[in-house]
Write a protein that holds these residues in place. Structure first.
Motif, short mmCIF file in Angstrom:
data_model
loop_
_atom_site.label_atom_id
_atom_site.label_comp_id
_atom_site.label_asym_id
_atom_site.label_seq_id
_atom_site.Cartn_x
_atom_site.Cartn_y
_atom_site.Cartn_z
N GLY A 1 -30.70 47.14 70.07
CA GLY A 1 -30.80 48.28 69.18
C GLY A 1 -29.47 48.91 68.81
O GLY A 1 -29.40 49.70 67.86
N ARG A 2 -28.43 48.60 69.55
CA ARG A 2 -27.11 49.14 69.21
C ARG A 2 -26.47 48.25 68.14
O ARG A 2 -26.73 47.05 68.06
N LYS A 3 -25.61 48.87 67.32
CA LYS A 3 -25.09 48.19 66.13
C LYS A 3 -23.59 47.93 66.28
O LYS A 3 -22.78 48.83 66.14
N PHE A 4 -23.28 46.66 66.55
CA PHE A 4 -21.89 46.25 66.74
C PHE A 4 -21.44 45.41 65.55
O PHE A 4 -22.21 44.66 64.96
N PHE A 5 -20.14 45.55 65.24
CA PHE A 5 -19.58 44.82 64.11
C PHE A 5 -18.21 44.25 64.50
O PHE A 5 -17.45 44.89 65.24
N LEU A 6 -17.94 43.07 63.96
CA LEU A 6 -16.61 42.48 64.08
C LEU A 6 -15.98 42.55 62.70
O LEU A 6 -16.55 42.06 61.72
N GLU A 7 -14.81 43.19 62.62
CA GLU A 7 -14.13 43.37 61.34
C GLU A 7 -12.84 42.57 61.32
O GLU A 7 -12.15 42.45 62.34
N THR A 8 -12.52 42.02 60.17
CA THR A 8 -11.28 41.27 60.00
C THR A 8 -10.35 42.03 59.07
O THR A 8 -10.79 42.63 58.08
N TYR A 9 -9.03 41.98 59.38
CA TYR A 9 -8.03 42.72 58.61
C TYR A 9 -6.83 41.82 58.31
O TYR A 9 -6.54 40.87 59.06
N SER A 10 -6.15 42.17 57.23
CA SER A 10 -4.90 41.48 56.90
C SER A 10 -3.78 42.03 57.77
O SER A 10 -3.98 42.96 58.56
N VAL B 1 -8.41 41.47 64.25
CA VAL B 1 -9.85 41.65 64.39
C VAL B 1 -10.11 42.96 65.13
O VAL B 1 -9.31 43.39 65.97
N VAL B 2 -11.22 43.59 64.79
CA VAL B 2 -11.63 44.85 65.41
C VAL B 2 -13.09 44.74 65.79
O VAL B 2 -13.93 44.37 64.96
N PHE B 3 -13.41 45.06 67.03
CA PHE B 3 -14.79 45.10 67.49
C PHE B 3 -15.19 46.57 67.60
O PHE B 3 -14.54 47.34 68.32
N THR B 4 -16.22 46.96 66.87
CA THR B 4 -16.57 48.37 66.80
C THR B 4 -18.07 48.58 66.80
O THR B 4 -18.83 47.68 66.40
N GLU B 5 -18.49 49.75 67.24
CA GLU B 5 -19.90 50.13 67.22
C GLU B 5 -20.09 51.25 66.20
O GLU B 5 -19.26 52.16 66.11
N LYS B 6 -21.18 51.19 65.43
CA LYS B 6 -21.47 52.19 64.43
C LYS B 6 -22.89 52.71 64.60
O LYS B 6 -23.70 52.12 65.32
N THR B 7 -23.16 53.83 63.92
CA THR B 7 -24.51 54.36 63.84
C THR B 7 -24.91 54.39 62.37
O THR B 7 -24.07 54.20 61.47
N ILE B 8 -26.19 54.65 62.11
CA ILE B 8 -26.66 54.69 60.73
C ILE B 8 -25.94 55.76 59.93
O ILE B 8 -25.73 55.63 58.73
N LYS B 9 -25.50 56.84 60.59
CA LYS B 9 -24.76 57.90 59.90
C LYS B 9 -23.44 57.38 59.34
O LYS B 9 -22.90 57.95 58.39
N LEU C 1 -10.81 43.12 55.34
CA LEU C 1 -11.17 41.93 54.59
C LEU C 1 -12.67 41.63 54.68
O LEU C 1 -13.28 41.19 53.71
N GLY C 2 -13.26 41.85 55.84
CA GLY C 2 -14.68 41.55 56.00
C GLY C 2 -15.26 42.28 57.20
O GLY C 2 -14.54 42.65 58.14
N ARG C 3 -16.57 42.48 57.15
CA ARG C 3 -17.28 43.14 58.26
C ARG C 3 -18.55 42.35 58.56
O ARG C 3 -19.32 42.05 57.65
N TYR C 4 -18.77 42.03 59.83
CA TYR C 4 -19.87 41.16 60.22
C TYR C 4 -20.64 41.77 61.38
O TYR C 4 -20.06 42.12 62.41
N TYR D 1 -6.75 47.67 66.73
CA TYR D 1 -6.47 46.39 66.07
C TYR D 1 -5.98 45.37 67.10
O TYR D 1 -5.07 45.65 67.87
N SER D 2 -6.59 44.19 67.07
CA SER D 2 -6.18 43.12 67.98
C SER D 2 -5.70 41.93 67.16
O SER D 2 -6.45 41.39 66.33
N ALA D 3 -4.45 41.55 67.36
CA ALA D 3 -3.92 40.38 66.67
C ALA D 3 -4.69 39.14 67.14
O ALA D 3 -4.86 38.90 68.33
N PHE D 4 -5.16 38.36 66.17
CA PHE D 4 -6.02 37.24 66.51
C PHE D 4 -5.23 36.09 67.14
O PHE D 4 -4.14 35.75 66.71
N SER D 5 -5.82 35.50 68.17
CA SER D 5 -5.30 34.28 68.79
C SER D 5 -6.43 33.67 69.62
O SER D 5 -7.43 34.33 69.91
N ASN D 6 -6.27 32.43 70.02
CA ASN D 6 -7.30 31.77 70.83
C ASN D 6 -7.39 32.36 72.23
O ASN D 6 -8.40 32.17 72.91
N THR D 7 -6.37 33.07 72.66
CA THR D 7 -6.38 33.66 74.00
C THR D 7 -6.79 35.14 73.97
O THR D 7 -6.77 35.80 75.01
#
Length: 314
Positions: free
Chosen positions: A136-145, A180-188, A151-154, A94-100
């Motif tokens: 071909g790799r599947k990356f997602f940015l996730e937002t959390y409270s 925010v969380v940056f993560t990689e997933k597979t179809i599984k 809260l959301g996955r993009y 988990y990374s606390a969001f900020s402009n830096t």
């Protein structure tokens, strides 16, 4: 005086055999071995019941694992279905969001974050001396409270980034967030999805967002065709003319592609562009759109990823 003569009387008795001696003959132990072996097997088989009986007799408590073992002690517990392994909270970065904020993943660095008017912008930079190819790799940015509720996955589509280069991204995030969380997933990792089929094994999935509608048609759970409709009647919008021209050019580019039927209808009230794709005939390398999935793609992949693009699918 003369000696008295003794008379010998012979008895008429049948001669009987006399035992002079005897020898000891050892009896066979096979029956005894079988009995002992049978007792041993029964003792092993009923060990749990014996333990419970003796503990009850002596007034001792019995371990729950033995007491619940059943009459045989060897009965197997019913197998539980295997559940997908999810990362624990300690494994999520988990990374606390900020402009830096800067997030490093392998050779990639996400930085220059900004969140204004529900638009989250950032850059994916290659600060290494080699080209990065993540196609071909599947990356997602996730937002959390703040309490780490998702809260959301993009989905973030990253392809090739040359050394020292960067790519800019903008995603619509409707609600405020803390981490925010940056993560990689597979179809599984994707959740299961059941597509309603007709009697012929055919089903459709329709995804809508703003002025776009995509209908995916499947046969036997395999993607076969895509129908993409784009319409815009907001002629007073400052960007309408540019959007009109872009969609007209898009349709013209697809007109000569085998397996694609593209039409564009424009009027003073707006425009409608329709692109129909037969994946069994088209060369997929000529489809330059992240919403266009390959032939035989699974329904769960289309449904999951399109929702992370902000579409509502049904």
């Amino acid at each position: 005086m003369a000696k008295k003569k003794e008379t010998v009387v012979l008895e008429d008795i049948e001669l009987k055999p006399q035992v002079i001696g005897s020898s000891y003959q050892k009896k066979s132990n096979l029956g005894r071995v079988i009995v002992i072996f049978a007792i041993f097997i029964l003792a092993v088989f009923y060990i749990n019941d014996i333990s419970v009986f003796l503990n009850n007799l002596l007034g001792k408590s019995t371990a729950s694992t033995i007491a619940a073992g059943g009459s045989s002690g060897n009965e197997k517990e019913p197998e539980k279905p295997e559940e997908p392994t999810l990362p624990s909270e300690d494994e999520v970065d988990y990374s606390a969001f900020s402009n830096t904020l800067e997030i490093k993943s392998d050779s990639l660095t996400l930085k220059n974050f900004n969140y204004v008017n529900k638009n989250l912008t950032f850059e994916a930079a290659n600060d290494t001396e080699k080209t990065i190819n993540l196609t071909g790799r599947k990356f997602f940015l996730e937002t959390y409270s703040e309490d780490k509720t998702l809260l959301g996955r993009y989905k973030i589509d990253i392809s090739t980034i040359a050394s020292g280069s960067k790519e800019a991204y903008t995603i619509v995030v409707p609600s405020a967030f803390y981490y925010v969380v940056f993560t990689e997933k597979t179809i599984k990792d994707y959740p299961d999805f059941t597509l309603a089929d007709d009697d012929y094994g055919r089903g459709t999935l329709t995804c809508k967002k703003d002025n776009e509608v995509l209908t995916y048609s499947f046969e036997k759970k395999e993607l076969r065709t895509i129908n993409h409709t784009i319409s815009n009647s907001n002629i007073s919008d400052s960007g309408y003319n540019e959007d009109y021209q872009n969609k007209q050019n898009l349709v013209n580019n697809y007109k000569d592609v085998t397996g694609v039927t593209a039409t564009f209808n424009g009027s003073n009230n707006g425009y409608t562009a329709v692109i129909s794709i037969d994946l069994t005939k088209v060369d997929s390398t000529k489809l330059d759109n992240r919403y266009y999935y390959p032939l035989k793609e699974e329904p769960k992949v289309v449904n999951f990823e399109m929702t992370t693009y902000g579409f509502i699918c049904s």
